[in-house]
Design an enzyme around this catalytic site. Structure first.
Site, PDB file in Angstrom:
ATOM      1  N   HIS B  12      -5.345  33.307  -1.226  1.00 12.48           N
ATOM      2  CA  HIS B  12      -6.472  32.561  -1.973  1.00 12.48           C
ATOM      3  C   HIS B  12      -7.651  33.494  -2.478  1.00 12.48           C
ATOM      4  O   HIS B  12      -8.925  33.343  -2.357  1.00 12.48           O
ATOM      5  CB  HIS B  12      -7.170  31.639  -0.619  1.00 12.48           C
ATOM      6  CG  HIS B  12      -7.443  32.450   0.575  1.00 12.48           C
ATOM      7  ND1 HIS B  12      -7.119  32.081   1.675  1.00 12.48           N
ATOM      8  CD2 HIS B  12      -8.000  33.771   0.657  1.00 12.48           C
ATOM      9  CE1 HIS B  12      -7.814  33.072   2.802  1.00 12.48           C
ATOM     10  NE2 HIS B  12      -8.169  33.968   2.030  1.00 12.48           N
ATOM     11  N   HIS B  59     -14.930  33.435   4.993  1.00 14.25           N
ATOM     12  CA  HIS B  59     -15.313  34.772   4.467  1.00 14.25           C
ATOM     13  C   HIS B  59     -16.745  35.091   4.628  1.00 14.25           C
ATOM     14  O   HIS B  59     -17.406  35.521   3.422  1.00 14.25           O
ATOM     15  CB  HIS B  59     -14.640  35.203   3.085  1.00 14.25           C
ATOM     16  CG  HIS B  59     -13.465  35.086   2.828  1.00 14.25           C
ATOM     17  ND1 HIS B  59     -12.821  33.825   3.029  1.00 14.25           N
ATOM     18  CD2 HIS B  59     -12.394  35.901   2.596  1.00 14.25           C
ATOM     19  CE1 HIS B  59     -11.574  33.641   2.582  1.00 14.25           C
ATOM     20  NE2 HIS B  59     -11.212  35.092   2.582  1.00 14.25           N
ATOM     21  N   HIS B 195      -3.461  43.388   1.987  1.00 10.74           N
ATOM     22  CA  HIS B 195      -4.807  44.120   1.229  1.00 10.74           C
ATOM     23  C   HIS B 195      -5.897  44.664   1.866  1.00 10.74           C
ATOM     24  O   HIS B 195      -5.881  44.152   2.999  1.00 10.74           O
ATOM     25  CB  HIS B 195      -5.424  43.055   0.225  1.00 10.74           C
ATOM     26  CG  HIS B 195      -6.139  41.650   0.837  1.00 10.74           C
ATOM     27  ND1 HIS B 195      -5.390  40.877   1.806  1.00 10.74           N
ATOM     28  CD2 HIS B 195      -7.290  41.384   0.734  1.00 10.74           C
ATOM     29  CE1 HIS B 195      -6.296  40.090   1.927  1.00 10.74           C
ATOM     30  NE2 HIS B 195      -7.389  40.127   1.463  1.00 10.74           N
ATOM     31  N   GLU B 242      -5.179  38.097   7.427  1.00  6.59           N
ATOM     32  CA  GLU B 242      -5.194  36.729   7.301  1.00  6.59           C
ATOM     33  C   GLU B 242      -3.943  36.250   7.134  1.00  6.59           C
ATOM     34  O   GLU B 242      -3.625  34.793   7.176  1.00  6.59           O
ATOM     35  CB  GLU B 242      -5.670  36.673   5.455  1.00  6.59           C
ATOM     36  CG  GLU B 242      -6.874  36.849   5.362  1.00  6.59           C
ATOM     37  CD  GLU B 242      -7.585  36.735   3.894  1.00  6.59           C
ATOM     38  OE1 GLU B 242      -8.597  36.941   3.832  1.00  6.59           O
ATOM     39  OE2 GLU B 242      -6.498  36.840   2.927  1.00  6.59           O
TER      40      GLU B 242
END
Lengths: 119, 282
Positions: B12, B59, B195, B242
């Protein structure tokens, strides 16, 4: 009690685990960065960064890291990357810009490093 | 009765939202990523779900560190994406399904998952980008179902364990299947894959680990519960945590699923991007 007693995590090189210890340390800095979700807050900061940092009670280490736009220093001062991203956004820095800055690479070299991860 | 048709996973990444906005679908950098979606859209066209449970991680828009819920469930009539700090274009609201939300909330707490209910929740790119990828033009796509956002904390440790995330999904399945009205439901697990944005290790991507996770999540998600949270940070990167959203999604699909589609591409922005369609088996 020594604050370091809250650090339960074994070290991962080049990685700060943002836990309760860091959350306490960086609260004022992160709260300021959270305010940057609002366009008016961003304008107010740019008009007078020193006054805006003072309003949120940042300590000297946090203020200097903001002045320098130094991401590693912001993290060391308790900054959380999700909120720091909003600080970076004020200066139109994207995640490759801040990745390059933190790793001491040019942006092009950093992007090439990302691409090579797919090989 | 409500029925779960399947699960959809996707990254996303905010840059995807910009790429959609700028129509970069055939751009050489973006094409291998966007090409992962048409087979899933065809499946959605065929099945036309009534409701999307969108499991994502906030976030720093909907929640701050002053009060950080581990698991939060939206219970609003509509959800708006607000400015996240970089002035992205504002969209019309995404319609919610509060009567289903409250049924889920009742059931989850009955099953001893003590969640946070949210009658107002600003949703960020973590929620919006997947909706736009699966239903192009969203929220203006007439086939786009109503949605319920569920957010899990990955901003601040302690984050949930992988086992807890999978168990959450299993409880969510019981909650949805006990809803008395006929509803066709899809569950979105969004975020990841590997990431890391912060620190000297910024730019870390782990193709081998991502592919292991995408393989195991189909038939053996229990194996993934053996991964500790610090091991997840180490192997997936600080923001690769995530992947917990994928575990929550997978728990909601039941024991057996069929992998209908899968795509993996490196890099999109700083991330290994994974896309999957898992169909539930009766």
């Amino acid at each position: 009690m020594d604050i370091t007693e809250f650090d339960h995590h074994s070290p991962i090189p080049g990685t700060t685990v943002f836990d309760g210890r860091m959350a306490m340390k960086g609260y004022a800095l992160n709260k300021m960065c959270y305010s940057f979700n609002g366009a008016e807050a961003r304008e107010e900061y740019l008009a007078d960064p020193e006054a805006y940092m003072e309003k949120f009670g940042l300590n000297d280490e946090q203020k200097q890291a903001c002045r320098d736009k130094n991401v590693l220093a912001l993290i060391a001062a308790g900054g959380n990357i999700y909120y720091l991203a909003k600080f970076a956004g004020i200066y139109r820095l994207d995640v490759q810009d801040i990745g390059a800055q933190q790793t001491g690479m040019t942006k092009e070299d950093f992007k090439e490093k990302l691409r090579k991860a797919g090989d | 009765m409500a029925k779960i048709l399947g699960g959809l996973t996707t990254s996303h990444i905010p840059a995807v939202g910009n790429a959609i906005h700028n129509g970069l679908f055939d751009d050489p950098y973006w094409k291998p990523f966007f090409d992962g979606y048409p087979p899933i859209r065809d499946w959605l066209d065929e099945h036309k779900p009534d409701l999307a449970i969108n499991i994502y991680n906030d976030h720093g828009l909907g929640f701050f560190l002053d009060k950080m819920p581990t698991f939060a469930i939206g219970a609003a009539h509509e959800y708006r994406n607000e400015d996240e700090g970089w002035g992205i274009p504002q969209l019309p609201p995404f319609p919610g399904a509060p009567e289903v939300s409250w049924h889920i909330i009742e059931s989850m707490v009955e099953q001893e998952f003590d969640i946070t209910s949210c009658q107002e929740l600003a949703v960020d790119h973590g929620f919006v980008v997947p909706m736009q990828l699966f239903w192009p033009g969203a929220p203006g796509n007439s086939d786009m179902p109503r949605s319920i956002p569920i957010s899990a904390n990955t901003v601040q440790h302690p984050i949930p364990t992988l086992k807890r995330a999978l168990d959450f999904g299993k409880a969510l399945r019981r909650a949805i299947e006990s809803y008395p009205e006929d509803l066709k439901v899809v569950v979105l697990g969004t975020g990841g894959l590997s990431h890391q944005l912060d620190g000297e290790r910024a730019g870390f991507i782990n193709k081998e680990f991502d592919q292991y996770c995408m393989e195991k999540i189909v038939d053996d998600p229990e194996a993934l519960t053996k991964i500790s949270r610090m091991e997840l940070v180490e192997k997936a990167g600080a923001q690769g945590t995530e992947f917990l959203m994928w575990m929550m999604m997978r728990g909601a699909l039941g024991d057996k699923v069929v992998r209908r589609h899968s795509n993996y591409h490196i890099p999109i922005s700083n991330t290994g991007a994974g896309t999957m369609l898992l169909e539930c088996v009766e």
